[in-house]
Design an enzyme around this catalytic site. Structure first.
Site, short mmCIF file in Angstrom:
data_model
loop_
_atom_site.label_atom_id
_atom_site.label_comp_id
_atom_site.label_asym_id
_atom_site.label_seq_id
_atom_site.Cartn_x
_atom_site.Cartn_y
_atom_site.Cartn_z
N LYS A 219 7.35 6.75 -5.67
CA LYS A 219 6.55 5.83 -5.89
C LYS A 219 6.58 5.26 -7.29
O LYS A 219 6.99 6.11 -8.15
CB LYS A 219 5.22 5.72 -5.33
CG LYS A 219 5.56 5.58 -3.69
CD LYS A 219 4.27 5.39 -3.13
CE LYS A 219 4.51 4.99 -1.72
NZ LYS A 219 3.08 5.15 -0.72
N ARG A 253 3.73 12.99 2.73
CA ARG A 253 4.81 12.01 3.22
C ARG A 253 5.80 12.19 2.28
O ARG A 253 5.61 11.67 1.03
CB ARG A 253 4.10 10.61 3.38
CG ARG A 253 5.36 9.81 4.19
CD ARG A 253 4.56 8.22 4.43
NE ARG A 253 5.48 7.51 5.03
CZ ARG A 253 6.36 6.76 4.13
NH1 ARG A 253 6.29 6.90 2.78
NH2 ARG A 253 7.13 5.78 4.76
C1 7PM Z 1 9.25 0.25 -0.40
C2 7PM Z 1 8.25 0.47 -1.10
C3 7PM Z 1 9.49 0.66 0.95
C4 7PM Z 1 7.32 1.55 -0.51
C5 7PM Z 1 8.66 1.54 1.38
C6 7PM Z 1 7.49 2.10 0.54
C7 7PM Z 1 2.96 5.05 2.77
C8 7PM Z 1 3.27 5.05 4.21
C9 7PM Z 1 4.70 3.93 3.01
C10 7PM Z 1 1.95 6.11 2.23
C11 7PM Z 1 1.24 6.18 4.62
C12 7PM Z 1 7.20 4.28 0.92
C13 7PM Z 1 6.67 3.12 1.10
N1 7PM Z 1 4.11 4.53 2.13
N2 7PM Z 1 2.09 5.40 5.08
N3 7PM Z 1 4.26 4.25 4.30
N4 7PM Z 1 1.02 6.47 3.23
N5 7PM Z 1 0.61 6.82 5.49
O1 7PM Z 1 7.19 4.71 -0.33
O2 7PM Z 1 1.61 6.30 1.17
O3 7PM Z 1 7.92 4.86 1.69
S1 7PM Z 1 6.01 2.62 2.72
#
Ligand code: 7PM
Length: 278
Positions: A219, A253
């Site tokens: 991130k 995650r």
């Molecule tokens: C683009 C940018 C696509 C960021 C996807 C993302 C989380 C999550 C995501 C989190 C929980 C990613 C994110 N992030 N669910 N879903 N916690 N519970 O980095 O921090 O995958 S999507």
């Protein structure tokens, strides 16, 4: 934690592997090949030690618009149907839509991960009826605009209050506490200073006495601190995972499952004197 019959041991830090379902993965023509690739990727993450595999069909990337329910179902259901009978570890469905929650649970999902904290119309009722564990995440605003100008009175206190309100809402409709997981939602309507402070003070969320899940893998915080592009954030992501567990996270995650599993084995041993299988 009982994820639809598959048990996840949260006495040691667990890794939730991210299964990428790209928007064009299931366009007509390539559907079967892409499904095979998704199954192979999920199997590889399970083999590398992931305790849960998170499947998402709606991009929550900053600036993104949502997808309609039929599109989201067409992306995630075939993958859940293919994986649920094959994998020993539970599948999590990353969705905010009640109909996706219902159908994913019917197809064999073991956990519901809602980045809106089950605050949308009908989602709490749909989630409650599945009997599955729920991850309640905090997000400020919507993905379309959440990074425009995030503001808090006090980021940790504000998010703590939001999670308390959502936990209370879950309990009020009859969801037992032992089904709940909380997540401060790194990157979802937060500046890098907000993200850093949430990680530094993550232990404050231990007051809920619920498992804490964090998603920091690749991130913006990692990019901001290291100056690295998305594909060069492995070491920073692993460091963030280590810090999160040190401050009380139970589930991390992550995209890079093998590296994260090793880092958390080390973190666990240093913190507790115990190792896996020993
Ligand atoms: C683009 C940018 C696509 C960021 C996807 C993302 C989380 C999550 C995501 C989190 C929980 C990613 C994110 N992030 N669910 N879903 N916690 N519970 O980095 O921090 O995958 S999507």
């Amino acid at each position: 934690m009982n994820c639809g019959g598959r048990l996840v041991d949260l006495s040691a830090p667990a890794v939730m592997g991210v299964l990428n379902i790209t928007p064009d993965s299931f366009s007509d023509g390539g559907a079967f090949m892409d499904q095979d690739a998704a199954v192979a990727q999920a199997q590889a993450m399970a083999d590398a030690g992931a305790a849960i595999i998170d499947i998402g069909g709606e991009s929550t990337r900053p600036g993104s618009q949502g997808v309609d329910v039929d599109t989201e179902l067409a992306r995630v259901l075939p993958v859940i149907e293919a994986l649920a009978p094959r994998l020993a570890v539970p599948l999590s469905v990353d969705t905010s839509k009640p109909e996706v929650m219902r159908q994913a649970a019917r197809a064999g999902a073991g956990l519901i991960n809602d980045v809106t904290g089950f605050s949308g119309s009908g989602s709490l009722e749909a989630a409650a009826a599945t009997d599955l564990p729920l991850c309640i995440m905090h997000m400020q605003g919507t993905p379309a605009t959440m990074q425009d100008d995030p503001r808090y009175h006090d980021v940790v206190t504000d998010i703590h209050e939001f999670l308390a309100e959502r936990v209370a809402a879950c309990e009020a409709i009859g969801i037992s506490r032992d089904r709940l997981i909380i997540d401060p939602g790194f990157g979802f309507g937060k500046t890098q200073a907000h993200n850093a402070r949430l990680l530094r003070e993550l232990a404050r969320f231990q007051s809920f006495q619920l498992p804490i899940l964090v998603g920091l893998s690749r991130k913006g915080l990692i990019g901001y601190a290291t100056g690295r592009d998305k594909d060069q954030r492995l070491a920073g992501s692993v460091a963030a995972a280590t810090l999160a567990v040190h401050h009380g996270a139970s589930i991390v995650r992550a995209h890079d499952v093998a590296a994260t599993v090793d880092a958390l084995a080390l973190t666990r041993y240093v913190m507790t004197d115990s190792r896996g299988g020993a």
